[in-house]
Enzyme design. Structure first.
Site, PDB file in Angstrom:
ATOM      1  N   GLU A 119      30.526 -45.949 -29.407  1.00 37.14           N
ATOM      2  CA  GLU A 119      30.582 -45.972 -30.869  1.00 37.14           C
ATOM      3  C   GLU A 119      30.731 -44.556 -31.409  1.00 37.14           C
ATOM      4  O   GLU A 119      30.317 -43.608 -30.760  1.00 37.14           O
ATOM      5  CB  GLU A 119      29.252 -46.528 -31.426  1.00 37.14           C
ATOM      6  CG  GLU A 119      28.767 -47.767 -30.754  1.00 37.14           C
ATOM      7  CD  GLU A 119      27.363 -48.170 -31.185  1.00 37.14           C
ATOM      8  OE1 GLU A 119      26.866 -49.175 -30.654  1.00 37.14           O
ATOM      9  OE2 GLU A 119      26.764 -47.479 -32.044  1.00 37.14           O
ATOM     10  N   LYS A 121      29.625 -41.355 -33.380  1.00 29.23           N
ATOM     11  CA  LYS A 121      28.340 -40.835 -33.853  1.00 29.23           C
ATOM     12  C   LYS A 121      28.578 -40.349 -35.278  1.00 29.23           C
ATOM     13  O   LYS A 121      29.196 -39.313 -35.501  1.00 29.23           O
ATOM     14  CB  LYS A 121      27.835 -39.700 -32.972  1.00 29.23           C
ATOM     15  CG  LYS A 121      26.449 -39.248 -33.393  1.00 29.23           C
ATOM     16  CD  LYS A 121      25.816 -38.331 -32.373  1.00 29.23           C
ATOM     17  CE  LYS A 121      24.347 -38.083 -32.658  1.00 29.23           C
ATOM     18  NZ  LYS A 121      24.082 -37.463 -33.957  1.00 29.23           N
ATOM     19  N   ASP A 123      28.159 -38.822 -38.875  1.00 29.89           N
ATOM     20  CA  ASP A 123      27.446 -37.633 -39.316  1.00 29.89           C
ATOM     21  C   ASP A 123      26.911 -37.860 -40.725  1.00 29.89           C
ATOM     22  O   ASP A 123      27.519 -37.476 -41.711  1.00 29.89           O
ATOM     23  CB  ASP A 123      28.387 -36.432 -39.269  1.00 29.89           C
ATOM     24  CG  ASP A 123      27.623 -35.137 -39.175  1.00 29.89           C
ATOM     25  OD1 ASP A 123      26.386 -35.194 -39.046  1.00 29.89           O
ATOM     26  OD2 ASP A 123      28.249 -34.076 -39.232  1.00 29.89           O
ATOM     27  N   TYR A 230      24.322 -49.720 -36.891  1.00 30.12           N
ATOM     28  CA  TYR A 230      24.598 -49.587 -35.465  1.00 30.12           C
ATOM     29  C   TYR A 230      23.469 -50.085 -34.563  1.00 30.12           C
ATOM     30  O   TYR A 230      23.543 -49.929 -33.360  1.00 30.12           O
ATOM     31  CB  TYR A 230      24.959 -48.154 -35.089  1.00 30.12           C
ATOM     32  CG  TYR A 230      23.978 -47.104 -35.610  1.00 30.12           C
ATOM     33  CD1 TYR A 230      22.663 -47.083 -35.189  1.00 30.12           C
ATOM     34  CD2 TYR A 230      24.394 -46.132 -36.516  1.00 30.12           C
ATOM     35  CE1 TYR A 230      21.780 -46.137 -35.657  1.00 30.12           C
ATOM     36  CE2 TYR A 230      23.518 -45.180 -36.990  1.00 30.12           C
ATOM     37  CZ  TYR A 230      22.219 -45.187 -36.565  1.00 30.12           C
ATOM     38  OH  TYR A 230      21.347 -44.251 -37.030  1.00 30.12           O
ATOM     39  N   LYS A 319      28.515 -35.115 -27.583  1.00 30.15           N
ATOM     40  CA  LYS A 319      28.919 -34.339 -28.751  1.00 30.15           C
ATOM     41  C   LYS A 319      30.324 -33.767 -28.604  1.00 30.15           C
ATOM     42  O   LYS A 319      30.755 -33.437 -27.498  1.00 30.15           O
ATOM     43  CB  LYS A 319      27.938 -33.168 -28.958  1.00 30.15           C
ATOM     44  CG  LYS A 319      26.517 -33.602 -29.260  1.00 30.15           C
ATOM     45  CD  LYS A 319      26.420 -34.437 -30.485  1.00 30.15           C
ATOM     46  CE  LYS A 319      25.551 -33.982 -31.603  1.00 30.15           C
ATOM     47  NZ  LYS A 319      24.631 -32.970 -31.603  1.00 30.15           N
ATOM     48  N   CYS A 413      23.733   3.389 -47.111  1.00 29.98           N
ATOM     49  CA  CYS A 413      23.496   1.960 -47.305  1.00 29.98           C
ATOM     50  C   CYS A 413      24.350   1.445 -48.470  1.00 29.98           C
ATOM     51  O   CYS A 413      24.317   2.024 -49.556  1.00 29.98           O
ATOM     52  CB  CYS A 413      22.010   1.726 -47.606  1.00 29.98           C
ATOM     53  SG  CYS A 413      21.664   0.036 -48.133  1.00 29.98           S
ATOM     54  N   CYS A 416      21.591   0.515 -51.429  1.00 30.66           N
ATOM     55  CA  CYS A 416      20.747   1.493 -52.125  1.00 30.66           C
ATOM     56  C   CYS A 416      21.210   2.938 -51.932  1.00 30.66           C
ATOM     57  O   CYS A 416      20.669   3.844 -52.550  1.00 30.66           O
ATOM     58  CB  CYS A 416      19.301   1.348 -51.676  1.00 30.66           C
ATOM     59  SG  CYS A 416      19.031   1.898 -49.986  1.00 30.66           S
ATOM     60  N   CYS A 431      19.530   0.877 -42.590  1.00 34.63           N
ATOM     61  CA  CYS A 431      19.315   1.572 -43.847  1.00 34.63           C
ATOM     62  C   CYS A 431      17.898   2.125 -43.791  1.00 34.63           C
ATOM     63  O   CYS A 431      16.966   1.419 -43.419  1.00 34.63           O
ATOM     64  CB  CYS A 431      19.454   0.589 -45.005  1.00 34.63           C
ATOM     65  SG  CYS A 431      18.555   1.079 -46.478  1.00 34.63           S
ATOM     66  N   CYS A 437      14.993  -0.021 -50.929  1.00 39.95           N
ATOM     67  CA  CYS A 437      16.278  -0.721 -50.893  1.00 39.95           C
ATOM     68  C   CYS A 437      16.077  -2.162 -51.375  1.00 39.95           C
ATOM     69  O   CYS A 437      15.271  -2.903 -50.814  1.00 39.95           O
ATOM     70  CB  CYS A 437      16.830  -0.716 -49.479  1.00 39.95           C
ATOM     71  SG  CYS A 437      18.351  -1.668 -49.317  1.00 39.95           S
TER      72      CYS A 437
HETATM   73  S1  IVH Z   1      21.585 -45.169 -32.134  1.00 42.78           S
HETATM   74  C1  IVH Z   1      17.516 -45.447 -30.311  1.00 42.78           C
HETATM   75  N1  IVH Z   1      24.118 -45.068 -32.863  1.00 42.78           N
HETATM   76  O1  IVH Z   1      22.240 -40.062 -34.435  1.00 42.78           O
HETATM   77  C2  IVH Z   1      18.836 -44.938 -30.724  1.00 42.78           C
HETATM   78  N2  IVH Z   1      22.649 -43.399 -33.689  1.00 42.78           N
HETATM   79  O2  IVH Z   1      20.685 -38.266 -32.678  1.00 42.78           O
HETATM   80  C3  IVH Z   1      18.942 -44.759 -32.184  1.00 42.78           C
HETATM   81  N3  IVH Z   1      23.675 -41.782 -35.210  1.00 42.78           N
HETATM   82  O3  IVH Z   1      19.094 -40.652 -35.814  1.00 42.78           O
HETATM   83  C4  IVH Z   1      20.210 -44.214 -32.664  1.00 42.78           C
HETATM   84  N4  IVH Z   1      25.693 -42.670 -35.159  1.00 42.78           N
HETATM   85  O4  IVH Z   1      21.109 -41.065 -37.309  1.00 42.78           O
HETATM   86  C5  IVH Z   1      22.906 -44.494 -32.950  1.00 42.78           C
HETATM   87  N5  IVH Z   1      26.359 -45.124 -33.456  1.00 42.78           N
HETATM   88  C6  IVH Z   1      25.157 -44.556 -33.562  1.00 42.78           C
HETATM   89  C7  IVH Z   1      24.920 -43.407 -34.345  1.00 42.78           C
HETATM   90  C8  IVH Z   1      23.640 -42.854 -34.380  1.00 42.78           C
HETATM   91  C9  IVH Z   1      24.931 -41.702 -35.667  1.00 42.78           C
HETATM   92  C10 IVH Z   1      22.599 -40.847 -35.539  1.00 42.78           C
HETATM   93  C11 IVH Z   1      21.327 -41.504 -35.996  1.00 42.78           C
HETATM   94  C12 IVH Z   1      20.240 -40.964 -35.107  1.00 42.78           C
HETATM   95  C13 IVH Z   1      20.881 -39.759 -34.527  1.00 42.78           C
HETATM   96  C14 IVH Z   1      20.313 -39.491 -33.142  1.00 42.78           C
END
Ligand code: IVH
Length: 680
Positions: A119, A121, A123, A230, A319, A413, A416, A431, A437
């Site tokens: 999935e 992640k 932001d 999610y 990441k 500086c 100042c 400085c 300053c």
């Molecule tokens: S699952 C027990 N799925 O990432 C697992 N988290 O670093 C709970 N987040 O606090 C999280 N997309 O805010 C999950 N597809 C996704 C996500 C996700 C973003 C965030 C979430 C969590 C943080 C963890």
């Protein structure tokens, strides 16, 4: 009775309209397949609104007309989570993902490829949302994972959130998801703010967070927020699916929005292919993502794997690498820090990188400029990873223009005008203005008031700026002489803020000796050294009179640090300031100096802390351990005695597991600090 009949008809029509609106919402937000034009939707909504205002008794809490209701609040109520909201372990490389998959298979005792749910992640901000018998009843932020803030009124305004679930609703559903702001909405919001001359948000995540934390839901309603779900927090009165992917399907079926990018994949190869494919499309997605998440799809396997510390063993966040972009250096300026150190800053042709527009990037110090060979006019790679300060990563020498200029360290500086001294040993230029300053003064005041120093709440950057610029405050001691009228007269202050600041100052007077020493901002004296100095000398007077030899007796204090300490207290201006602080009532509980005979309880034990702790700052925990005589190290080895794993713990935790080093959770750490005895 005729009116009864009329009421019945109205009630039936209202129910029809609600059902139709919910259906269209679902088609529009969840299926991305609207059935009717927006105008038709608006017409239905208007009809319902008219009907409800003619017959107020028909209004229901889950009516689509009730998204913005209630008055602004003073503060958010606390909301306890039924199950803690966890975080995720991070993976930064293919090796990390492979190792994660290996651990999963080892624990499950299988050689077969694992099915994962892959999935995006998202932001944004984690959110927990509850529906009881199909009706939306509560939304809460993650907070510390155990208790969050009740943001029900705000989340209610998010158009894609169903106020009533579709179909046969379970008795209770708690779904977890992410509130975010799509990029297009974010850009529009910022354009409008800029046109009004208001402050713009740095990135969609901050904008989403700021919007969700509005005390007035009307403000939230005006912000383009969205939400994807999610995970399941709790489910009652319905059978639990066997797979995570089925959970997502179930949530979709109930009318919740789930990212259309989720996929079921097989084994590491499937995960990495998904990562590459989504990564390639990242910039074109309607919202920001900072990686992908892989979750073991089989829920029975998830239960078998369980949790370590505050993250599940069955999931990992892979990441994306730090963002980089090319731009041109227009100028190099110098910023003056708390200790007078001059930090070169590249002024850039603005560039969008890592989700924000960057026009300044740090060059760290003058040596770094020489090492990189940077000249003004050069094209450079700017890097911004997560929330860290953007930096110049490298220089593209083949793009250097003929008129590129060398960077010169100023002799005076820039703030100042005091002479700048360059330490021949270190890379730092300073400085020499000290409190004369204004840049140093500002930074020292901010340091003094910082949370981990004297913790003066509300004394932020802007206020410090004003106090110094108006010459109201020279040193921290002057803070305690400020009066209400002066404060209330400052920009953006007023009487209430003035009173709050005075109350915060009164509270900050009661401190501890280590905090006070740290707050002074003596060069080389960080929190750990402050703790050691306080423990050794017991009181300030003894420390102020100590000579070089005496200060060097303190564990972990070498000749350089000792010299800084002695030098600091020898300065009459500093002694005067300390006296004035004491006269203003700054105080701390007296404590006896450490006695050398009995060794401290954690002497000889090496600790490593990793991940973040829920109940305290990691640095503070480290200091507390040191104060008990422990050695705290940054890396795990065979010599490590204990590793404390907080949430988001990553490679250090794995290393500990590999080496068989004992891993402790946060409660055990707290018990150790409380009982002042090593864990048994
Ligand atoms: S699952 C027990 N799925 O990432 C697992 N988290 O670093 C709970 N987040 O606090 C999280 N997309 O805010 C999950 N597809 C996704 C996500 C996700 C973003 C965030 C979430 C969590 C943080 C963890």
């Amino acid at each position: 009775m005729p009116s009864r009949t009329a009421d019945d008809i109205s009630a039936r029509r209202a129910a029809e309209l609600r059902a139709a609106l919910e259906h269209h919402n679902y088609r529009y937000f969840v299926l991305d397949d609207p059935q009717v034009p927006d105008a038709e939707y608006d017409r239905l909504l208007r009809e319902l609104r008219d009907l409800e205002s003619a017959h107020p008794s028909l209004v229901t809490a889950d009516s689509p007309t009730q998204r913005v209701g209630g008055a602004a609040a003073d503060e958010f109520a606390e909301a306890r989570h039924r199950q803690p909201m966890l975080s995720l372990d991070n993976a930064f490389s293919e090796e990390d993902v492979t190792a994660f998959d290996r651990r999963v298979r080892e624990r499950l005792g299988t050689d077969a490829a694992i099915d994962y749910s892959a999935e995006p992640k998202l932001d944004g901000l984690a959110i927990s949302v509850i529906w009881e018998h199909g009706v939306f009843t509560r939304a809460a932020t993650r907070g510390d994972g155990v208790t969050g803030e009740d943001v029900t009124a705000n989340v209610r305004t998010i158009p894609s959130l169903p106020l009533r679930l579709r179909g046969a609703a379970p008795a209770l559903l708690e779904a977890r998801g992410e509130v975010f702001m799509p990029v297009a909405g974010f850009e529009r919001l910022n354009r409008e703010a800029a046109a009004r001359g208001d402050k713009v948000f740095v990135n969609p995540r901050n904008a989403a967070a700021g919007s969700l934390r509005q005390l007035d839901p009307k403000v939230t309603a005006s912000r383009p927020l969205d939400i994807y779900f999610y995970a399941l927090g709790a489910l009652e009165g319905a059978p639990l699916p066997q797979r995570h992917s089925e959970v997502l399907e179930m949530l979709r079926g109930l009318g919740l929005r789930v990212s259309p990018e989720t996929r079921r994949v097989q084994g590491v190869a499937g995960c990495l292919a998904y990562y590459a494919a989504l990564g390639a499309r990242r910039a074109g997605l309607p919202h920001q993502i900072d990686g992908v998440v892989y979750k073991v799809d089989d829920l029975a396997a998830q239960r078998a794997l369980g949790f370590v510390s505050r993250a599940p063993r069955w999931a990992v966040a892979h990441k994306f690498p730090a963002d980089e972009a090319l731009t041109v250096v227009r100028e190099v300026g110098f910023q003056v820090g708390r200790t007078g150190a001059l930090t070169p800053v590249a002024r850039l042709e603005p560039v969008f990188v890592g989700g924000v527009t960057v026009s300044n990037a740090t060059l760290h110090n003058i040596d770094e400029i020489e090492r990189k060979g940077l000249r003004i006019g050069d094209t450079v790679v700017v890097r911004r990873a997560g929330d860290v300060i953007p930096e110049v990563a490298r220089v593209l020498l083949d793009r250097r223009p003929a008129d590129a200029r060398e960077v010169r360290l100023p002799s005076d500086c820039p703030v100042c005008g005091s002479p700048v001294e360059r330490d021949p040993e270190a890379a730092v230029a300073r400085c020499t203005g000290g409190y004369r300053c204004s840049a140093q003064r500002k930074e020292r005041l901010r340091h003094f008031a910082a949370r981990r120093a004297l913790d003066v709440e509300g004394l932020g950057e802007r206020l410090v700026e004003q106090l110094v610029d108006a010459d109201l405050v020279q040193t921290p001691a002057d803070l305690f002489q400020l009066d209400r009228a002066t404060l209330a007269g400052l920009d953006r202050m007023g009487e209430k803020s003035a009173d709050n600041l005075l109350a915060a100052l009164a509270k900050a007077r009661e401190t501890t000796l280590p905090r006070f020493l740290f707050a002074l901002g003596i060069r080389e004296v960080g929190e750990a050294t402050a703790v050691a100095l306080a423990a050794h000398f017991g009181d300030l007077a003894a420390l102020m009179e100590a000579d070089l030899g005496a200060v060097q007796q303190v564990p972990d204090v070498g000749p350089v640090v000792a010299a800084r300490v002695v030098e600091y207290f020898a300065d009459p201006a500093h002694r005067d300031m300390i006296m004035r602080l004491r006269e203003a009532g700054v105080r701390w509980p007296a404590s006896a100096p450490a006695v050398a005979e009995s060794p401290p309880p954690l002497a000889g034990l090496t600790w490593v802390l990793t991940g973040s702790l829920a109940s305290m700052d990691r640095g503070a925990a480290e200091d507390a351990l040191r104060a008990l005589g422990a050695r705290v190290s940054g890396s795990v080895s065979k010599k490590t005695d204990f590793v404390v794993a907080g949430s988001d713990a990553g490679s250090k935790l794995r290393k500990a597991e590999e080496l068989g080093v004992r891993v402790l959770d946060e409660p055990t750490l707290l018990r150790t600090l409380e009982t002042k005895r090593p864990p048994d």
